[in-house]
Each structure stands twice: as structure tokens, then as C-alpha cells.
Scaffold this motif. Structure first.
Motif, PDB file in Angstrom:
ATOM      1  N   ALA A 268       0.834  -1.204   0.000  1.00 48.14           N
ATOM      2  CA  ALA A 268       0.000   0.000   0.000  1.00 48.14           C
ATOM      3  C   ALA A 268       0.865   1.249   0.000  1.00 48.14           C
ATOM      4  CB  ALA A 268      -0.920  -0.004   1.218  1.00 48.14           C
ATOM      5  N   TYR A 269       1.896   1.243   0.833  1.00 48.39           N
ATOM      6  CA  TYR A 269       2.803   2.395   0.923  1.00 48.39           C
ATOM      7  C   TYR A 269       3.473   2.653  -0.427  1.00 48.39           C
ATOM      8  CZ  TYR A 269       6.218   5.616   2.918  1.00 48.39           C
ATOM      9  OH  TYR A 269       6.960   6.730   3.205  1.00 48.39           O
ATOM     10  N   PHE A 270       3.907   1.582  -1.074  1.00 44.57           N
ATOM     11  CA  PHE A 270       4.572   1.722  -2.376  1.00 44.57           C
ATOM     12  C   PHE A 270       3.657   2.413  -3.385  1.00 44.57           C
ATOM     13  CE2 PHE A 270       4.902   0.076  -6.707  1.00 44.57           C
ATOM     14  CZ  PHE A 270       6.183   0.492  -7.046  1.00 44.57           C
ATOM     15  N   PHE A 271       2.401   1.956  -3.483  1.00 51.08           N
ATOM     16  CA  PHE A 271       1.479   2.533  -4.471  1.00 51.08           C
ATOM     17  C   PHE A 271       1.070   3.958  -4.104  1.00 51.08           C
ATOM     18  CE2 PHE A 271       0.759  -2.001  -5.549  1.00 51.08           C
ATOM     19  CZ  PHE A 271       1.025  -1.915  -6.904  1.00 51.08           C
ATOM     20  N   PHE A 272       0.876   4.230  -2.812  1.00 51.39           N
ATOM     21  CA  PHE A 272       0.549   5.595  -2.399  1.00 51.39           C
ATOM     22  C   PHE A 272       1.685   6.546  -2.749  1.00 51.39           C
ATOM     23  CE2 PHE A 272      -2.321   3.810   1.190  1.00 51.39           C
ATOM     24  CZ  PHE A 272      -3.387   3.739   0.312  1.00 51.39           C
ATOM     25  N   GLU A 273       2.912   6.081  -2.522  1.00 52.21           N
ATOM     26  CA  GLU A 273       4.076   6.916  -2.823  1.00 52.21           C
ATOM     27  C   GLU A 273       4.241   7.090  -4.338  1.00 52.21           C
ATOM     28  OE1 GLU A 273       8.318   7.348  -0.682  1.00 52.21           O
ATOM     29  OE2 GLU A 273       8.020   5.410  -1.653  1.00 52.21           O
ATOM     30  N   PHE A 274       4.068   6.028  -5.081  1.00 54.89           N
ATOM     31  CA  PHE A 274       4.215   6.070  -6.535  1.00 54.89           C
ATOM     32  C   PHE A 274       3.178   6.991  -7.173  1.00 54.89           C
ATOM     33  CE2 PHE A 274       3.329   4.346 -10.813  1.00 54.89           C
ATOM     34  CZ  PHE A 274       4.602   4.433 -11.363  1.00 54.89           C
ATOM     35  N   LEU A 275       1.951   6.964  -6.655  1.00 57.50           N
ATOM     36  CA  LEU A 275       0.870   7.776  -7.207  1.00 57.50           C
ATOM     37  C   LEU A 275       0.758   9.140  -6.530  1.00 57.50           C
ATOM     38  CD1 LEU A 275      -1.849   4.990  -7.571  1.00 57.50           C
ATOM     39  CD2 LEU A 275      -0.474   5.999  -9.394  1.00 57.50           C
TER      40      LEU A 275
END
Length: 293
Positions: A268-275
Motif C-alpha cells: 500500500a505504501y509503495f502505491f501511495f508513494e508512486f501515485l
């Protein structure tokens, strides 16, 4: 249908991206076919148009509306702005924009008027300007059967039904909300004029939240995993972070292993950061920091 307008737009967009015809057609069709499409001599089938839209990074609904409505280019920026404001929960701006457009636009297309009325009604509720009952009455009125084809083909039906479900859920009536979410997910998607994958991902996410709120953790996990699989299949990661975050919540509730929980929150953290979803990043940093360190 306005083949020429579609062809001109594809040419301009392709050149803007520095893409050759050969690069655009690769994996889709022949270069000759792309040439004919760009010249406005033929109209691509839906699968080809969808593939072109992905390569040019343009929503397919833009292409579909461009084909049937010469003035859609004037309206598209307004819709995109309202969608963006709604996604960022800037309801005061949605409210003001909707009123301004309703007062200024000469309506010869009913669907756009219904769209603005939906945006105004939903933002009014979120701002506390309309009651629960008033809002539901207004939204359900927009589903007037005489406008069925209009609201169906432009996916207004999805937006209206999803808003109704969200409002029921926000008033702790999750069972009715789930009825509406299931109603959306059971609709025949092939009658829409454009791809609705992203909106259906949003509905799956909202459904999972309602299931989580009523304590149906196992069903919520199934819905979240369905959402993750659909995101992979459609290559649309817009709700991937939310799916993984709530999956982590569910795993916590059911007492899953630390490794399973950590994996969800880290994804979740990865996608929130990426987006660049800063609000979600703040939530996960504040509430789940023990799992992402």
C-alpha cells in the motif's frame, strides 16, 4: 460519426508524444490501418480503439464522445476538472463549478446537464447543505427511466448509483449500500460507450469498506483480492494502494501473521508513494508505521 475529428486528434496526440505510426500500431494493428484511421477514412473497432487510447494515455470515453459529439472537446475539460476535484474531496470547488456551469451552459445534450446535477447534489450533501433524505431523493430522480439510455451509455448510472451507496454507507446503513454496490457490479458493461474499469475498481473498494465496517472480514478479503486481480488484468493501479491497505486491516482483524500484514501495508505504501497520494501516505505513516519500517 465524426471519423475525421477522431483521426485528427490521434495524429496530434501521437506527434505530441513523439511517437511514429509504426510505434503506435505495434501490437495493435498494421501501420496501414493506423494511417487510414488518422485520415478519417475508417473507424477502428472497440478493441483497437481501447488499445490506441492506452498507448496515447487518453481515456477511451474521450474518443467515444468525440465520435458522436462535435462539441465534446469543449465539455471534456470541465468534466475532467470536476472528476479531479471530487477525487481529492474538494467539494466546495465542485459545488461552485457545478453551479457556474449549470447557469452558463446552453444545454442541447441532456447527459451533461444530468452530470452537473449529480455533481452539484453530491457535493451539496458532502458540504452539509442537503439532508440525507433530500440527497437520496434528488439522486434517485436523476435515474428517471425516460433518460435510461442517456445515463446508461455515458456511465452516469455508475456515478449516481455509487453516490447513493456511499451516502447509505456514511449513514451506517451498509446493507443497503451493499445492495447498490452489487447492483453496479452486475450491470452489463458492454452497453457503455467507454471502458469503465477504473470506476468498477472504485466500487469494489467501496464495497470492501462496507463489508469491513459490518465485520464481514472474509467476504471483504475476497472482494479486495478480486480488486487487486482486476487491477493487474486491466493494468490500472489507481486503487491498488487502497486495496492493499484495507487488506492489511482485514488481516489484522483476523489475526494473520505479521509477515502477511506487513506485506499488505508495504505494498500500500509503495502505491501511495508512486501515485503521490500524500493524504494516504500520512495515514499509513501515522497509523501503521510499525509495519512499514
Amino acid at each position: 460519426m465524426n471519423y475525421r475529428k477522431l483521426g485528427e486528434f490521434i495524429v496530434n496526440r501521437r506527434k505530441l508524444l513523439g511517437m511514429t505510426q509504426q510505434e503506435l500500431c505495434n501490437g495493435i494493428c498494421t501501420q496501414s490501418a493506423i494511417s487510414q484511421i488518422e485520415k478519417g477514412k475508417v473507424i477502428p473497432n472497440l478493441d483497437t480503439l481501447h488499445s490506441i487510447s492506452l498507448k496515447l494515455n487518453i481515456p477511451i470515453n474521450f474518443f467515444m464522445n468525440l465520435l458522436v459529439d462535435d462539441s465534446f472537446e469543449q465539455i471534456e475539460p470541465i468534466i475532467m476538472e470536476i472528476e479531479k476535484l471530487t477525487a481529492h474531496h474538494k467539494y466546495k470547488d465542485v459545488y461552485k463549478k457545478s453551479i457556474a456551469e449549470l447557469e452558463s451552459v446552453n444545454f442541447n445534450r441532456i447527459w451533461f446537464k444530468i452530470y452537473l446535477q449529480w455533481a452539484l447534489t453530491y457535493s451539496s450533501y458532502m458540504l452539509g447543505l442537503m439532508s440525507f433524505t433530500e440527497t437520496l431523493t434528488s439522486l434517485k430522480r436523476l435515474l428517471d427511466p425516460k433518460n435510461y439510455l442517456i445515463i446508461k451509455t455515458n456511465a452516469l448510472e455508475l456515478r449516481i448509483l455509487n453516490s447513493i451507496a456511499v451516502i447509505y454507507a456514511s449513514n451506517h446503513n451498509e446493507k443497503v449500500a451493499l445492495f447498490y454496490y452489487d447492483k453496479i457490479l452486475n450491470l452489463e458493461s458492454d452497453t457503455y460507450t467507454f471502458s469503465v474499469e477504473e470506476y468498477l475498481l472504485k466500487v469494489l473498494y467501496n464495497k470492501a469498506k462496507s463489508l469491513y465496517d459490518i465485520g464481514d472480514i472474509e467476504t471483504a478479503i475476497n472482494v479486495l483480492n478480486t480488486g487487486i486481480q482486476k487491477a493487474k488484468i486491466t493494468k490500472n493501479i489507481s486503487y491498488a494502494g487502497q486495496f492493499y491497505y484495507y487488506l492489511g486491516q482485514c488481516y489484522e482483524k483476523k489475526g494473520a501473521s505479521l509477515k502477511e500484514i506487513q506485506s499488505c501495508y508495504q505494498n500500500a505504501y509503495f502505491f501511495f508513494e508512486f501515485l503521490d497520494k500524500s493524504a494516504y501516505l500520512d495515514i499509513i505513516r501515522n497509523l501503521k508505521k510499525m509495519y512499514i519500517s
